[in-house]
Design a protein around this motif. Structure first.
Motif, PDB file in Angstrom:
ATOM      1  N   LEU A 105      -7.163  -0.167  -2.070  1.00 17.54           N
ATOM      2  CA  LEU A 105      -6.236   0.353  -2.576  1.00 17.54           C
ATOM      3  C   LEU A 105      -5.444   0.783  -1.347  1.00 17.54           C
ATOM      4  O   LEU A 105      -4.208   0.653  -1.276  1.00 17.54           O
ATOM      5  CB  LEU A 105      -6.394   1.503  -3.661  1.00 17.54           C
ATOM      6  N   LEU A 106      -6.222   1.499  -0.669  1.00 13.24           N
ATOM      7  CA  LEU A 106      -5.536   2.014   0.715  1.00 13.24           C
ATOM      8  C   LEU A 106      -4.894   0.844   1.763  1.00 13.24           C
ATOM      9  O   LEU A 106      -3.733   0.905   2.294  1.00 13.24           O
ATOM     10  CB  LEU A 106      -6.574   2.716   1.386  1.00 13.24           C
ATOM     11  N   VAL A 107      -5.924  -0.066   1.651  1.00  6.11           N
ATOM     12  CA  VAL A 107      -5.526  -1.423   2.499  1.00  6.11           C
ATOM     13  C   VAL A 107      -4.054  -1.912   2.012  1.00  6.11           C
ATOM     14  O   VAL A 107      -3.185  -2.153   2.760  1.00  6.11           O
ATOM     15  CB  VAL A 107      -6.520  -2.344   2.533  1.00  6.11           C
ATOM     16  N   ARG A 108      -3.903  -2.157   0.948  1.00  8.47           N
ATOM     17  CA  ARG A 108      -2.734  -2.671   0.213  1.00  8.47           C
ATOM     18  C   ARG A 108      -1.746  -1.679   0.291  1.00  8.47           C
ATOM     19  O   ARG A 108      -0.468  -2.038   0.442  1.00  8.47           O
ATOM     20  CB  ARG A 108      -2.989  -3.264  -1.348  1.00  8.47           C
ATOM     21  N   ALA A 109      -2.029  -0.587   0.186  1.00  9.41           N
ATOM     22  CA  ALA A 109      -0.668   0.551   0.097  1.00  9.41           C
ATOM     23  C   ALA A 109      -0.397   0.636   1.587  1.00  9.41           C
ATOM     24  O   ALA A 109       1.010   0.982   1.927  1.00  9.41           O
ATOM     25  CB  ALA A 109      -1.367   2.034  -0.245  1.00  9.41           C
TER      26      ALA A 109
END
Length: 135
Positions: free
Chosen positions: A104-108
């Motif tokens: 989720l952090l990577v994509r955000a």
């Protein structure tokens, strides 16, 4: 444009991944990327690297990761490759855990994130849009 950044065969271990994170930050800043955008690039890349350590290899060690980065006229791209097999991590017994939020952090943090897994490992391709380079 700066030369591409290549770091292959890095041990998927915390100390080696932290060194790689610092090397990537120096390269990104040296490429002329502003500090805020550089922080996003390094944060997403490091989270993807940490996922390699958590998911691609067992606790006995021995796994490696490759990182390639390049600047194009309109974007910066980071490709992280492992050579392991996906493993489900051991559940975190603490009531509040950050585990499971890495992707989720990577994509955000990235403008685009592609993840391709197969028998030969996983390839994570991250991209951030940049202002077009003017001649």
């Amino acid at each position: 444009m700066p030369e591409p950044f290549h770091s292959h065969g890095v041990p998927a271990a915390p100390g080696a991944l932290r060194r790689l994170r610092h090397e990537l930050m120096a390269w990104v800043l040296g490429a002329g990327v502003d500090e805020g955008r550089a922080a996003d690039i390094v944060l997403a890349s490091y989270e993807a690297l940490a996922n390699v350590a958590d998911h691609a290899y067992d606790a006995s060690g021995g796994g490696v990761v490759d990182l390639d980065a390049a600047v194009y006229p309109d974007r910066i791209e980071v490709v992280i490759t492992d050579h392991g097999q996906w493993r489900t991590p051991v559940p975190d017994p603490r009531p509040v855990s950050l585990r499971g939020r890495g992707l989720l952090l990577v994509r955000a943090s990235a403008d685009r994130a592609e993840i391709a897994s197969g028998e030969q490992g996983t390839v994570v391709t991250l991209a951030w849009d940049l202002d077009p380079v003017r001649p």
